[in-house]
Motif scaffolding. Structure first.
Motif, PDB file in Angstrom:
ATOM      1  N   LYS A  94       1.249  -3.014  -6.075  1.00  0.00           N
ATOM      2  CA  LYS A  94       1.539  -2.312  -4.820  1.00  0.00           C
ATOM      3  C   LYS A  94       0.280  -1.983  -4.034  1.00  0.00           C
ATOM      4  O   LYS A  94       0.346  -1.616  -2.866  1.00  0.00           O
ATOM      5  N   SER A  95      -0.894  -2.102  -4.655  1.00  0.00           N
ATOM      6  CA  SER A  95      -2.124  -1.694  -3.987  1.00  0.00           C
ATOM      7  C   SER A  95      -2.478  -2.586  -2.812  1.00  0.00           C
ATOM      8  O   SER A  95      -3.263  -2.198  -1.948  1.00  0.00           O
ATOM      9  N   ILE A  96      -1.911  -3.803  -2.758  1.00  0.00           N
ATOM     10  CA  ILE A  96      -2.215  -4.691  -1.634  1.00  0.00           C
ATOM     11  C   ILE A  96      -1.251  -4.480  -0.475  1.00  0.00           C
ATOM     12  O   ILE A  96      -1.460  -5.002   0.619  1.00  0.00           O
ATOM     13  N   LEU A  97      -0.188  -3.699  -0.713  1.00  0.00           N
ATOM     14  CA  LEU A  97       0.802  -3.452   0.326  1.00  0.00           C
ATOM     15  C   LEU A  97       0.342  -2.314   1.226  1.00  0.00           C
ATOM     16  O   LEU A  97      -0.604  -1.595   0.903  1.00  0.00           O
ATOM     17  N   PRO A  98       0.992  -2.134   2.385  1.00  0.00           N
ATOM     18  CA  PRO A  98       0.604  -1.037   3.283  1.00  0.00           C
ATOM     19  C   PRO A  98       0.554   0.295   2.554  1.00  0.00           C
ATOM     20  O   PRO A  98       1.440   0.630   1.778  1.00  0.00           O
ATOM     21  N   GLU A  99      -0.501   1.054   2.818  1.00  0.00           N
ATOM     22  CA  GLU A  99      -0.761   2.261   2.039  1.00  0.00           C
ATOM     23  C   GLU A  99       0.017   3.469   2.549  1.00  0.00           C
ATOM     24  O   GLU A  99      -0.560   4.467   2.940  1.00  0.00           O
ATOM     25  N   ASN A 100       1.304   3.380   2.505  1.00  0.00           N
ATOM     26  CA  ASN A 100       2.145   4.531   2.829  1.00  0.00           C
ATOM     27  C   ASN A 100       3.190   4.628   1.735  1.00  0.00           C
ATOM     28  O   ASN A 100       4.231   3.997   1.806  1.00  0.00           O
ATOM     29  N   LYS A 101       2.863   5.388   0.698  1.00  0.00           N
ATOM     30  CA  LYS A 101       3.679   5.449  -0.518  1.00  0.00           C
ATOM     31  C   LYS A 101       3.889   4.053  -1.091  1.00  0.00           C
ATOM     32  O   LYS A 101       4.955   3.715  -1.595  1.00  0.00           O
ATOM     33  N   ASP A 102       2.854   3.259  -0.999  1.00  0.00           N
ATOM     34  CA  ASP A 102       2.774   1.907  -1.554  1.00  0.00           C
ATOM     35  C   ASP A 102       3.615   0.872  -0.802  1.00  0.00           C
ATOM     36  O   ASP A 102       3.166  -0.249  -0.611  1.00  0.00           O
ATOM     37  N   VAL A 103       4.830   1.182  -0.430  1.00  0.00           N
ATOM     38  CA  VAL A 103       5.688   0.179   0.187  1.00  0.00           C
ATOM     39  C   VAL A 103       6.140   0.667   1.558  1.00  0.00           C
ATOM     40  O   VAL A 103       6.706   1.733   1.683  1.00  0.00           O
ATOM     41  N   SER A 104       5.899  -0.131   2.593  1.00  0.00           N
ATOM     42  CA  SER A 104       6.237   0.281   3.940  1.00  0.00           C
ATOM     43  C   SER A 104       7.614  -0.215   4.346  1.00  0.00           C
ATOM     44  O   SER A 104       7.958  -1.368   4.150  1.00  0.00           O
TER      45      SER A 104
END
Length: 206
Positions: A94-104
């Motif tokens: 999840k660290s490569i996904l948008p950084e808003n609670k991991d999943v946008s």
């Protein structure tokens, strides 16, 4: 005369140093951009592979029994549950996904649109293969990047009676990225899968 030549020589040396510094700076920047372009292009290929896992619903019975016209909080919660499960299985990092609670939420809005199409037709995607046929462009500007690609999407749907249908679509896809410290993250995903163009930036999380 000698002092004049001495001043000219100093000027030439300073000019040469400035030119060398500019050239070195441009070469360093170009090398950094080349590495960044390679990174986000590789992430695009990884995303395209992973999205196939997310598109294949692991609980098709929920699709078959869904009443598309019955938009209630319970149904909306079910929709987000299916999408969250799909994302968890497809994107373990999840660290490569948008950084808003991991999943946008908005980043995966195209995935939500495809899911609603499945609900409307009472058919679940049982097979999906996405292949990048051509990377049209890769661009970097400061700490943001963009990849545009043509994707061939082949998929199969299955209804509650076990009947299957096969499809093939050409899709235009655009992925944007942002750099936080030394790591690149996804920012938005635009696609025209299943005939509808959706473009969203990350904002609210599931």
């Amino acid at each position: 005369m000698y002092s004049y030549l001495k001043k000219v020589n100093r000027g030439l040396v300073l000019f040469a140093l400035v030119v060398l510094c500019c050239v070195a700076y441009l070469l360093i920047m170009e090398a950094g951009d080349t590495k960044a372009k390679s990174t986000i292009e590789e992430m695009t290929y990884t995303f395209t592979n992973n999205i196939d896992t997310a598109l294949v619903v692991t609980t098709p019975d929920k699709i078959y029994t869904y009443n598309y016209l019955d938009i209630t909080p319970e149904i909306q919660a079910l929709t987000q549950e299916i999408i969250s499960d799909s994302i968890d299985s497809a994107f373990p990092d999840k660290s490569i996904l948008p950084e808003n609670k991991d999943v946008s939420e908005s980043f995966f809005a195209p995935l939500e649109f495809v899911l609603y199409m499945e609900f409307a037709n009472a058919e679940a995607i049982s097979y999906s293969k996405s292949e990048i046929i051509k990377v049209k462009s890769v661009s970097i500007y400061k700490n943001t990047g963009t990849v545009k690609a043509d994707v061939l999407w082949e998929f199969e749907t299955t209804d509650s009676q076990g009947n299957t249908q096969s499809y093939s679509e050409w899709c235009e896809e655009v992925l944007t990225f942002y750099k936080d410290e030394d790591r690149w993250h996804f920012e938005s995903w635009s696609t025209n899968r299943w005939g509808a163009f959706a473009s969203h930036d990350y904002s609210t999380a599931y």
